[in-house]
Design a protein around this motif. Structure first.
Motif, PDB file in Angstrom:
ATOM      1  N   UNK A 189       0.825  -1.213   0.000  1.00  0.00           N
ATOM      2  CA  UNK A 189       0.000   0.000   0.000  1.00  0.00           C
ATOM      3  C   UNK A 189       0.853   1.254   0.000  1.00  0.00           C
ATOM      4  N   UNK A 190       1.922   1.265   0.791  1.00  0.00           N
ATOM      5  CA  UNK A 190       2.829   2.422   0.796  1.00  0.00           C
ATOM      6  C   UNK A 190       3.480   2.605  -0.575  1.00  0.00           C
ATOM      7  N   UNK A 191       3.866   1.492  -1.193  1.00  0.00           N
ATOM      8  CA  UNK A 191       4.487   1.558  -2.517  1.00  0.00           C
ATOM      9  C   UNK A 191       3.516   2.142  -3.537  1.00  0.00           C
ATOM     10  N   UNK A 192       2.280   1.644  -3.530  1.00  0.00           N
ATOM     11  CA  UNK A 192       1.284   2.136  -4.482  1.00  0.00           C
ATOM     12  C   UNK A 192       0.966   3.602  -4.218  1.00  0.00           C
ATOM     13  N   UNK A 193       0.827   3.983  -2.941  1.00  0.00           N
ATOM     14  CA  UNK A 193       0.529   5.379  -2.614  1.00  0.00           C
ATOM     15  C   UNK A 193       1.659   6.300  -3.061  1.00  0.00           C
ATOM     16  N   UNK A 194       2.900   5.873  -2.860  1.00  0.00           N
ATOM     17  CA  UNK A 194       4.014   6.718  -3.291  1.00  0.00           C
ATOM     18  C   UNK A 194       4.054   6.833  -4.814  1.00  0.00           C
ATOM     19  N   UNK A 195       3.731   5.755  -5.512  1.00  0.00           N
ATOM     20  CA  UNK A 195       3.688   5.829  -6.980  1.00  0.00           C
ATOM     21  C   UNK A 195       2.568   6.752  -7.442  1.00  0.00           C
ATOM     22  N   UNK A 196       1.421   6.697  -6.786  1.00  0.00           N
ATOM     23  CA  UNK A 196       0.316   7.588  -7.151  1.00  0.00           C
ATOM     24  C   UNK A 196       0.725   9.037  -6.950  1.00  0.00           C
ATOM     25  N   UNK A 197       1.430   9.310  -5.862  1.00  0.00           N
ATOM     26  CA  UNK A 197       1.876  10.680  -5.601  1.00  0.00           C
ATOM     27  C   UNK A 197       2.856  11.137  -6.681  1.00  0.00           C
ATOM     28  N   UNK A 198       3.782  10.282  -7.046  1.00  0.00           N
ATOM     29  CA  UNK A 198       4.762  10.645  -8.078  1.00  0.00           C
ATOM     30  C   UNK A 198       4.059  10.879  -9.413  1.00  0.00           C
ATOM     31  N   UNK A 199       3.119  10.008  -9.768  1.00  0.00           N
ATOM     32  CA  UNK A 199       2.380  10.184 -11.028  1.00  0.00           C
ATOM     33  C   UNK A 199       1.564  11.465 -10.988  1.00  0.00           C
ATOM     34  N   UNK A 200       0.957  11.773  -9.841  1.00  0.00           N
ATOM     35  CA  UNK A 200       0.179  13.014  -9.722  1.00  0.00           C
ATOM     36  C   UNK A 200       1.075  14.236  -9.879  1.00  0.00           C
ATOM     37  N   UNK A 201       2.276  14.196  -9.316  1.00  0.00           N
ATOM     38  CA  UNK A 201       3.206  15.319  -9.460  1.00  0.00           C
ATOM     39  C   UNK A 201       3.607  15.497 -10.925  1.00  0.00           C
ATOM     40  N   UNK A 202       3.899  14.382 -11.597  1.00  0.00           N
ATOM     41  CA  UNK A 202       4.269  14.464 -13.011  1.00  0.00           C
ATOM     42  C   UNK A 202       3.102  14.998 -13.840  1.00  0.00           C
ATOM     43  N   UNK A 203       1.877  14.494 -13.576  1.00  0.00           N
ATOM     44  CA  UNK A 203       0.707  14.962 -14.318  1.00  0.00           C
ATOM     45  C   UNK A 203       0.446  16.439 -14.045  1.00  0.00           C
ATOM     46  N   UNK A 204       0.615  16.861 -12.799  1.00  0.00           N
ATOM     47  CA  UNK A 204       0.452  18.286 -12.464  1.00  0.00           C
ATOM     48  C   UNK A 204       1.473  19.144 -13.173  1.00  0.00           C
ATOM     49  N   UNK A 205       2.700  18.670 -13.251  1.00  0.00           N
ATOM     50  CA  UNK A 205       3.739  19.404 -13.968  1.00  0.00           C
ATOM     51  C   UNK A 205       3.435  19.508 -15.450  1.00  0.00           C
ATOM     52  N   UNK A 206       2.967  18.418 -16.053  1.00  0.00           N
ATOM     53  CA  UNK A 206       2.617  18.437 -17.469  1.00  0.00           C
ATOM     54  C   UNK A 206       1.446  19.378 -17.717  1.00  0.00           C
ATOM     55  N   UNK A 207       0.438  19.331 -16.851  1.00  0.00           N
ATOM     56  CA  UNK A 207      -0.707  20.226 -16.990  1.00  0.00           C
ATOM     57  C   UNK A 207      -0.262  21.691 -16.854  1.00  0.00           C
ATOM     58  N   UNK A 208       0.582  21.964 -15.874  1.00  0.00           N
ATOM     59  CA  UNK A 208       1.104  23.314 -15.692  1.00  0.00           C
ATOM     60  C   UNK A 208       1.902  23.784 -16.888  1.00  0.00           C
ATOM     61  N   UNK A 209       2.701  22.910 -17.448  1.00  0.00           N
ATOM     62  CA  UNK A 209       3.489  23.259 -18.634  1.00  0.00           C
ATOM     63  C   UNK A 209       2.587  23.567 -19.815  1.00  0.00           C
ATOM     64  N   UNK A 210       1.570  22.728 -20.023  1.00  0.00           N
ATOM     65  CA  UNK A 210       0.648  22.972 -21.131  1.00  0.00           C
ATOM     66  C   UNK A 210      -0.119  24.275 -20.935  1.00  0.00           C
ATOM     67  N   UNK A 211      -0.545  24.575 -19.721  1.00  0.00           N
ATOM     68  CA  UNK A 211      -1.238  25.835 -19.442  1.00  0.00           C
ATOM     69  C   UNK A 211      -0.296  27.021 -19.690  1.00  0.00           C
ATOM     70  N   UNK A 212       0.961  26.878 -19.274  1.00  0.00           N
ATOM     71  CA  UNK A 212       1.951  27.929 -19.495  1.00  0.00           C
ATOM     72  C   UNK A 212       2.149  28.165 -20.990  1.00  0.00           C
ATOM     73  N   UNK A 213       2.283  27.076 -21.727  1.00  0.00           N
ATOM     74  CA  UNK A 213       2.475  27.206 -23.176  1.00  0.00           C
ATOM     75  C   UNK A 213       1.270  27.881 -23.833  1.00  0.00           C
ATOM     76  N   UNK A 214       0.059  27.532 -23.434  1.00  0.00           N
ATOM     77  CA  UNK A 214      -1.124  28.126 -24.054  1.00  0.00           C
ATOM     78  C   UNK A 214      -1.268  29.594 -23.659  1.00  0.00           C
ATOM     79  N   UNK A 215      -0.860  29.995 -22.493  1.00  0.00           N
ATOM     80  CA  UNK A 215      -0.923  31.400 -22.083  1.00  0.00           C
ATOM     81  C   UNK A 215       0.122  32.234 -22.803  1.00  0.00           C
TER      82      UNK A 215
END
Length: 102
Positions: free
Chosen positions: A63-89
Motif C-alpha cells: 500500500x505504501x508503494x502504491x501510494x508513493x507511486x500515485x503521488x509521483x504520477x500526480x506530481x508528473x501529471x500536475x507538472x505536465x498540466x502546468x506546462x501545457x497551461x503555461x504554453x497556451x498562455x
C-alpha cells in the motif's frame, strides 16, 4: 525365621516399587504426550497468527508503494498540466503529433 520374613517383606516392597514405577512411567508418558499435543496446537496457532501478521505487513508495504507511486504520477501529471497551461498562455500552439490542441 526372621530372614524369611525379611526376604518376603523385601519381595513385597520390590513388587510394590515395580507397580508404582510402571504407573509413574505411564503417567509420565501420558502427560508428555498431552503436553506435546497442546504445544503442537499452540505452535500451529502461533504460526497462523504470524502468517496473518506478515500478510498484513506485506499489504501495508504494498500500500505504501502504491501510494508513493500515485503521488509521483500526480506530481508528473500536475507538472505536465502546468506546462501545457503555461504554453497556451504564452500563445504557443500545443501539438500532439500533427494535431493542434488549441
Amino acid at each position: 525365621m526372621s530372614s524369611i520374613i525379611t526376604s518376603i517383606k523385601d519381595l513385597v516392597a520390590s513388587v510394590l516399587e515395580v507397580i508404582v514405577s510402571v504407573f509413574h512411567n505411564a503417567f509420565d508418558v501420558t502427560s508428555g504426550l498431552l503436553i506435546a499435543i497442546v504445544n503442537s496446537f499452540i505452535g500451529t496457532l502461533r504460526m497462523a497468527l504470524r502468517a496473518v501478521g506478515n500478510i498484513f505487513e506485506a499489504a501495508g508495504g504494498l500500500g505504501k508503494f502504491i501510494a508513493s507511486n500515485i503521488i509521483v504520477i500526480a506530481i508528473i501529471a500536475g507538472g505536465a498540466y502546468g506546462y501545457l497551461r503555461y504554453q497556451s498562455r504564452q500563445g504557443r500552439p500545443i501539438k500532439v503529433g500533427d494535431k493542434k490542441l488549441n
